[in-house]
Scaffold this active site. Structure first.
Site, PDB file in Angstrom:
ATOM      1  N   PRO A  33       0.836  -1.204   0.000  1.00 14.67           N
ATOM      2  CA  PRO A  33       0.000   0.000   0.000  1.00 14.67           C
ATOM      3  C   PRO A  33       0.873   1.256   0.000  1.00 14.67           C
ATOM      4  CG  PRO A  33      -0.684  -1.546   1.712  1.00 14.67           C
ATOM      5  CD  PRO A  33       0.633  -2.028   1.196  1.00 14.67           C
ATOM      6  N   LYS A  34       0.373   2.312  -0.634  1.00 11.95           N
ATOM      7  CA  LYS A  34       1.029   3.613  -0.558  1.00 11.95           C
ATOM      8  C   LYS A  34       0.285   4.427   0.490  1.00 11.95           C
ATOM      9  CE  LYS A  34       2.808   7.506  -3.207  1.00 11.95           C
ATOM     10  NZ  LYS A  34       2.528   8.463  -2.114  1.00 11.95           N
ATOM     11  N   TRP A  35       0.937   4.621   1.626  1.00 11.68           N
ATOM     12  CA  TRP A  35       0.288   5.260   2.759  1.00 11.68           C
ATOM     13  C   TRP A  35       0.263   6.773   2.602  1.00 11.68           C
ATOM     14  CZ3 TRP A  35      -2.069   2.028   6.073  1.00 11.68           C
ATOM     15  CH2 TRP A  35      -1.684   0.682   6.018  1.00 11.68           C
TER      16      TRP A  35
END
Length: 345
Positions: A33-35
């Site tokens: 995931p790209k937080w």
């Protein structure tokens, strides 16, 4: 700050990602995931803990709860790569995270208790023995990171491991179902070492966004309040080129923003391509613009980037005080600037 026993020192620029339109396929990729938070390198050497931002600036004083959590670990030397995030009622809140960058220590302490942040961990650069592992391939670093967390992190209250998958279908599901929560998906090559300061990862967002320098502004036509922000990106020679504008500024915010911008009026403004003069669609007055010292960064959403500029006006998403203007490069959009004819030539 004494980090003399570590093989890497502050500032150490993190490895970054280049925007692409699609998730890459292949057994050499891992997806995460790209937080939506602040990138953070966490250094510890004995009793000294330092939190460093993406641009190399110190974040340590703003997040005392992270310093406390890292100091409490039994490991005495390490360097971790991750993202500082803040959850409000179970949802990520970048706006509330921005409130933590505050000059008053009392305010920082209060917020750290009311809404403590978390540090999502996704890479290990120096292990618990103080050994440099950034030169190892990512597949090994990920295993070492998992071992580090299982050995030293007792709960995920503050520190936790970012999920990861090698299944493309899982990554596509994240992108489709987590809109408004995740900032997209990051693809990492399993067979590469850590590349400090390089865009060696790929990021895929549901919305296309870019971080831009505010190189100038124009006043509105009816009153002396900001009407639009003029956006710039640096080339490889360090020249700041005008690439477009955004005028999606809330009316209530314009007076305070105008005052803030006027305090920054001054050269150099744009050192490469500058905003154009009067044309058949503009008057001499509407073409006037004020140059700014390049200190402010904004994230904007756009639909097309061609001919080294945004085709239409962009939408202002948010301010990025955590990002250095010098990190706003034309190369972040180089894939979209290329002609599609090159794919079939």
């Amino acid at each position: 700050m004494n980090l003399s026993h570590l093989p890497i020192q502050v500032p150490y620029l993190p490895m970054e990602a280049k925007s692409v339109a699609q998730i890459p396929k292949g057994a050499e990729w891992q997806y995460e995931p790209k937080w939506d938070g602040f990138r953070c390198l966490a250094f510890r050497d004995g009793d000294t803990v330092e939190l460093q931002s993406k641009s190399g600036e110190s974040l340590t004083r703003y997040f005392p709860e992270l310093v406390q959590a890292l100091t409490a670990l039994r490991a005495k030397r390490f360097v971790l790569d991750g993202e500082i995030v803040l959850f409000i009622d179970g949802r990520l809140s970048f706006d509330d995270l921005l409130q933590r960058i505050h000059p008053a220590e009392s305010r920082v302490r209060k917020l750290s208790v009311e809404h403590p942040v978390k540090l999502v961990l996704f890479d290990l650069l120096v292990d618990d023995k103080g050994k440099l592992v950034a030169t190892d391939v990512f597949a090994k670093r990920r295993k070492d990171l998992e071992h580090f967390i299982s050995r030293y992190v007792d709960s995920d209250e503050i520190l936790f491991l970012s999920p990861a998958t090698r299944e493309l279908e899982n990554a596509e599901t994240w992108l489709e179902t987590m809109r408004g929560q995740l900032d997209g998906v990051v693809a990492k090559r399993l067979d590469l070492p850590y590349q400090s300061g390089e865009r060696a990862m790929l990021k895929i967002k549901d919305l296309r966004t870019a971080d831009c320098v505010v190189g100038g502004f124009r006043y509105g036509a009816r009153e002396k309040l900001v009407g639009s922000l003029l956006l710039g990106l640096y080339d490889e020679q360090g020249l700041l080129h005008h690439v477009g504008f955004t005028s999606s500024i809330a009316a209530a915010e314009r007076p305070a923003l105008t005052e803030k911008l006027e305090a920054l009026i001054g050269k150099p403004g744009f050192t490469g391509r500058s905003p154009g003069g009067p044309s058949r669609w503009s008057t001499a007055k509407s073409a006037d613009w004020q140059p700014l010292r390049p200190e402010l960064v904004v994230e904007v959403r756009y639909d097309h980037f061609t001919g080294q500029r945004f085709r239409h006006g962009t939408k202002l998403m948010r301010w990025r005080p955590d990002k250095s203007p010098r990190q706003c490069l034309l190369s972040q959009l180089e894939g979209e600037s290329a002609s599609p004819l090159g794919l079939i030539a």
